[in-house]
Design a protein around this motif. Sequence first.
Motif, PDB file in Angstrom:
ATOM      1  N   GLY A   1       0.853  -1.197   0.004  1.00 21.05           N
ATOM      2  CA  GLY A   1       0.005   0.066  -0.159  1.00 21.05           C
ATOM      3  C   GLY A   1       0.807   1.251  -0.133  1.00 21.05           C
ATOM      4  N   PRO A   2       0.234   2.328   0.746  1.00 20.46           N
ATOM      5  CA  PRO A   2       0.991   3.724   0.842  1.00 20.46           C
ATOM      6  C   PRO A   2       2.528   3.376   1.214  1.00 20.46           C
ATOM      7  CG  PRO A   2      -0.599   3.546   1.982  1.00 20.46           C
ATOM      8  CD  PRO A   2      -0.854   2.413   1.316  1.00 20.46           C
ATOM      9  N   ALA A   3       2.892   2.543   1.979  1.00 20.30           N
ATOM     10  CA  ALA A   3       4.121   2.508   2.726  1.00 20.30           C
ATOM     11  C   ALA A   3       5.032   2.263   1.573  1.00 20.30           C
ATOM     12  CB  ALA A   3       4.093   1.322   3.718  1.00 20.30           C
ATOM     13  N   ALA A   4       4.908   1.686   0.533  1.00 23.39           N
ATOM     14  CA  ALA A   4       5.689   1.546  -0.470  1.00 23.39           C
ATOM     15  C   ALA A   4       6.367   2.864  -1.034  1.00 23.39           C
ATOM     16  CB  ALA A   4       5.125   0.751  -1.930  1.00 23.39           C
ATOM     17  N   LEU A   5       5.612   4.072  -0.709  1.00 18.85           N
ATOM     18  CA  LEU A   5       6.115   5.343  -1.147  1.00 18.85           C
ATOM     19  C   LEU A   5       7.077   5.932  -0.091  1.00 18.85           C
ATOM     20  CD1 LEU A   5       2.773   6.473  -2.568  1.00 18.85           C
ATOM     21  CD2 LEU A   5       4.914   5.589  -3.797  1.00 18.85           C
ATOM     22  N   HIS A   6       7.349   5.313   0.835  1.00 19.10           N
ATOM     23  CA  HIS A   6       8.257   5.938   2.005  1.00 19.10           C
ATOM     24  C   HIS A   6       9.563   6.412   1.385  1.00 19.10           C
ATOM     25  CE1 HIS A   6       5.630   4.442   5.772  1.00 19.10           C
ATOM     26  NE2 HIS A   6       5.306   5.259   4.969  1.00 19.10           N
ATOM     27  N   PRO A   7      10.108   5.734   0.495  1.00 24.19           N
ATOM     28  CA  PRO A   7      11.561   5.868  -0.092  1.00 24.19           C
ATOM     29  C   PRO A   7      11.457   7.102  -1.112  1.00 24.19           C
ATOM     30  CG  PRO A   7      11.350   3.598   0.053  1.00 24.19           C
ATOM     31  CD  PRO A   7       9.926   4.261   0.273  1.00 24.19           C
ATOM     32  N   VAL A   8      10.392   7.280  -1.657  1.00 24.98           N
ATOM     33  CA  VAL A   8      10.150   8.213  -2.485  1.00 24.98           C
ATOM     34  C   VAL A   8       9.654   9.539  -2.249  1.00 24.98           C
ATOM     35  CG1 VAL A   8       9.091   8.563  -4.925  1.00 24.98           C
ATOM     36  CG2 VAL A   8       9.072   6.237  -3.918  1.00 24.98           C
ATOM     37  N   PRO A   9      10.708  10.377  -2.687  1.00 24.59           N
ATOM     38  CA  PRO A   9      10.528  11.973  -2.382  1.00 24.59           C
ATOM     39  C   PRO A   9       8.975  12.475  -2.595  1.00 24.59           C
ATOM     40  CG  PRO A   9      12.637  11.966  -3.423  1.00 24.59           C
ATOM     41  CD  PRO A   9      11.967  10.276  -3.658  1.00 24.59           C
ATOM     42  N   LEU A  10       8.583  13.255  -1.766  1.00 26.22           N
ATOM     43  CA  LEU A  10       7.263  14.080  -1.876  1.00 26.22           C
ATOM     44  C   LEU A  10       7.276  15.338  -2.444  1.00 26.22           C
ATOM     45  CD1 LEU A  10       3.992  14.080  -1.639  1.00 26.22           C
ATOM     46  CD2 LEU A  10       4.482  14.371   0.733  1.00 26.22           C
ATOM     47  N   VAL A  11       6.711  15.631  -3.461  1.00 23.48           N
ATOM     48  CA  VAL A  11       6.738  17.032  -3.880  1.00 23.48           C
ATOM     49  C   VAL A  11       5.412  17.655  -3.827  1.00 23.48           C
ATOM     50  CG1 VAL A  11       7.367  18.536  -6.016  1.00 23.48           C
ATOM     51  CG2 VAL A  11       8.436  16.335  -5.807  1.00 23.48           C
ATOM     52  N   ASN A  12       5.334  18.743  -3.258  1.00 23.83           N
ATOM     53  CA  ASN A  12       3.818  19.403  -2.798  1.00 23.83           C
ATOM     54  C   ASN A  12       3.989  21.046  -2.952  1.00 23.83           C
ATOM     55  OD1 ASN A  12       1.518  19.907  -1.055  1.00 23.83           O
ATOM     56  ND2 ASN A  12       1.546  17.819  -1.429  1.00 23.83           N
TER      57      ASN A  12
ATOM     58  N   ARG B   1       7.179  13.901   5.128  1.00 24.08           N
ATOM     59  CA  ARG B   1       7.405  15.416   4.919  1.00 24.08           C
ATOM     60  C   ARG B   1       7.723  15.620   3.450  1.00 24.08           C
ATOM     61  NH1 ARG B   1      11.668  17.016   9.808  1.00 24.08           N
ATOM     62  NH2 ARG B   1      10.950  19.286   9.320  1.00 24.08           N
ATOM     63  N   ALA B   2       7.546  16.822   2.976  1.00 20.43           N
ATOM     64  CA  ALA B   2       7.935  17.159   1.546  1.00 20.43           C
ATOM     65  C   ALA B   2       9.467  17.231   1.430  1.00 20.43           C
ATOM     66  CB  ALA B   2       7.002  18.429   1.224  1.00 20.43           C
ATOM     67  N   ALA B   3       9.949  16.791   0.155  1.00 14.60           N
ATOM     68  CA  ALA B   3      11.272  16.827  -0.103  1.00 14.60           C
ATOM     69  C   ALA B   3      11.357  18.301  -0.780  1.00 14.60           C
ATOM     70  CB  ALA B   3      11.689  15.813  -0.913  1.00 14.60           C
ATOM     71  N   VAL B   4      10.283  18.420  -1.542  1.00 17.75           N
ATOM     72  CA  VAL B   4      10.279  19.717  -2.444  1.00 17.75           C
ATOM     73  C   VAL B   4       8.992  20.591  -2.219  1.00 17.75           C
ATOM     74  CG1 VAL B   4      10.311  20.870  -4.637  1.00 17.75           C
ATOM     75  CG2 VAL B   4      11.596  18.756  -4.118  1.00 17.75           C
ATOM     76  N   THR B   5       8.983  21.771  -1.787  1.00 16.32           N
ATOM     77  CA  THR B   5       7.847  22.685  -2.020  1.00 16.32           C
ATOM     78  C   THR B   5       7.810  23.603  -2.903  1.00 16.32           C
ATOM     79  OG1 THR B   5       8.471  24.120  -0.116  1.00 16.32           O
ATOM     80  CG2 THR B   5       7.178  21.907   0.596  1.00 16.32           C
ATOM     81  N   VAL B   6       6.762  24.091  -3.559  1.00  8.47           N
ATOM     82  CA  VAL B   6       6.890  24.942  -4.525  1.00  8.47           C
ATOM     83  C   VAL B   6       5.455  25.332  -4.748  1.00  8.47           C
ATOM     84  CG1 VAL B   6       6.665  23.000  -6.319  1.00  8.47           C
ATOM     85  CG2 VAL B   6       7.280  25.778  -7.058  1.00  8.47           C
ATOM     86  N   PRO B   7       5.313  26.907  -4.432  1.00  9.22           N
ATOM     87  CA  PRO B   7       3.840  27.326  -4.401  1.00  9.22           C
ATOM     88  C   PRO B   7       3.126  27.492  -5.509  1.00  9.22           C
ATOM     89  CG  PRO B   7       5.388  29.176  -4.017  1.00  9.22           C
ATOM     90  CD  PRO B   7       6.138  27.777  -4.294  1.00  9.22           C
ATOM     91  N   ASP B   8       3.028  26.588  -6.682  1.00 14.06           N
ATOM     92  CA  ASP B   8       2.544  26.598  -7.946  1.00 14.06           C
ATOM     93  C   ASP B   8       2.394  25.049  -8.170  1.00 14.06           C
ATOM     94  OD1 ASP B   8       1.851  26.668 -10.362  1.00 14.06           O
ATOM     95  OD2 ASP B   8       2.320  28.771 -10.395  1.00 14.06           O
ATOM     96  N   LEU B   9       1.117  24.646  -8.522  1.00 13.16           N
ATOM     97  CA  LEU B   9       1.067  23.272  -8.853  1.00 13.16           C
ATOM     98  C   LEU B   9       1.823  22.749 -10.278  1.00 13.16           C
ATOM     99  CD1 LEU B   9      -2.589  22.309  -7.736  1.00 13.16           C
ATOM    100  CD2 LEU B   9      -0.214  21.360  -6.612  1.00 13.16           C
ATOM    101  N   ARG B  10       2.021  23.790 -10.978  1.00 12.69           N
ATOM    102  CA  ARG B  10       2.499  23.772 -12.226  1.00 12.69           C
ATOM    103  C   ARG B  10       4.027  23.341 -12.068  1.00 12.69           C
ATOM    104  NH1 ARG B  10       0.611  29.358 -14.804  1.00 12.69           N
ATOM    105  NH2 ARG B  10       0.812  29.700 -12.534  1.00 12.69           N
TER     106      ARG B  10
END
Length: 317
Positions: A203-214, A237-246
Motif C-alpha cells: 500500500g502507501p508504505a511503498a512510497l516511503h523511500p520516494v521524495p514527496l513534492v508538494n 514530509r515534503a522533499a520539495v515545496t513549490v507554491p504553484d502546482l505547475r
Amino acid sequence: MSQEESDAGAPGPGAAPAPHADLNLLRTFLAVYRSGSFTAAAQLLGLSQPTVTTQMRALERQSGRELFERLPRGVAPTSVADELAARIAAPLDALAAATGHGTPEGGRPAEPVHVAGPAELLCVRVLPALAALVADGVRLRVTMGLTDALLDELRAGRHDLVVATRRPRGRTLAAAPLMDEEFVLVAAPVWAERVAGRMATDGPAALHPVPLVNYAEDLPIARRYWRHVFGRRLACRAAVTVPDLRGVLAAVTAGAGFAVLPRYLCPDELASGRLVLLHDPDEPPINTCYLVQRPGTSDNPHVARVRDRLLQAGRDW
C-alpha cells in the motif's frame, strides 16, 4: 436544497408553450441561470425566494419544459434552459443598457472584468475559455491567490468574480458550482517502476523511500488523498515545496518524486506516459470549485458575459 426549490417541480406533460413569456419571467430566469440558484437570483433581483420559485414554475408551465434540475445546493440548467439563455441574454442585456442598467454612464466602454482564483486553474482552464470574449472586446484583469484571501477581497469590492476551491460560508456571496477537480497520485516512470509491485502488497508504505513534492509545507492535497483513499494519516514530509502546482508537475515529470495533482493539470503527461498513475482508486478524491460574486447586478455588462462563458465551459472541465 431549499424548500422553495424542492417544491418547484417540472411541468406536466400536457403543458403547452406560451407564444410570449412575460419579460419579468425572462429576467428572473436569466438571473437564476447566471447565479446557479433561486436564492442567489432572489438576492440579485431584490425579490423573495418564493417569488423567484413561483415565477420559474410559471415559466416552466408556459414553455411546457423543465428548465432547471434541482440539486442539493442550487440548480443546474437543462439543455432547454441553455437554448433559452442563448436566445434572450443579449437582448435582455441590451434592454438593460438602454434603460440605464448595466451600462456605464455616457456610453463609455465597459470597464475590465476583475477575475481572481488559483493560478493553475486560471492559467490552464479559465483564461483559455475566455479568449474568444477578449477577442470580442472584453477586457480582463486577473489576480492569482488563495481562496480565503480572494473571497475577503471580493466582499471588499476588489474583484468581480472569484474561482474558489470551496463554497463561501454565509449568504453575503453568491456561488455557483463550476467544476469538479479529481486528484491523482502520480510519479515519473523511473519511480513508478520501482514501487509498482510493492504498492499492491504494501500500500502507501511503498512510497516511503520516494521524495514527496508538494505546494505547501502542510501537504493539504496529499493529506486529503491519504485520508480519502487509504483511510490513514500521511506520515512524511515534503522533499520539495513549490507554491504553484505547475511547478510541482514539472518537478515530478522530471523525476523528482511523487505528488498528488488535479487530473486537469496533467492529462497530456498521463496520456504520453511521462507520468504514471501509482494508484487508481474506485472513488478518487474530488473537490468542487465554485464561481463566486457579490449579490446584486453589476454595472458592467461584461461581468455577466464572463460568468456565463465560464459556467458553460466548466461543464466540460
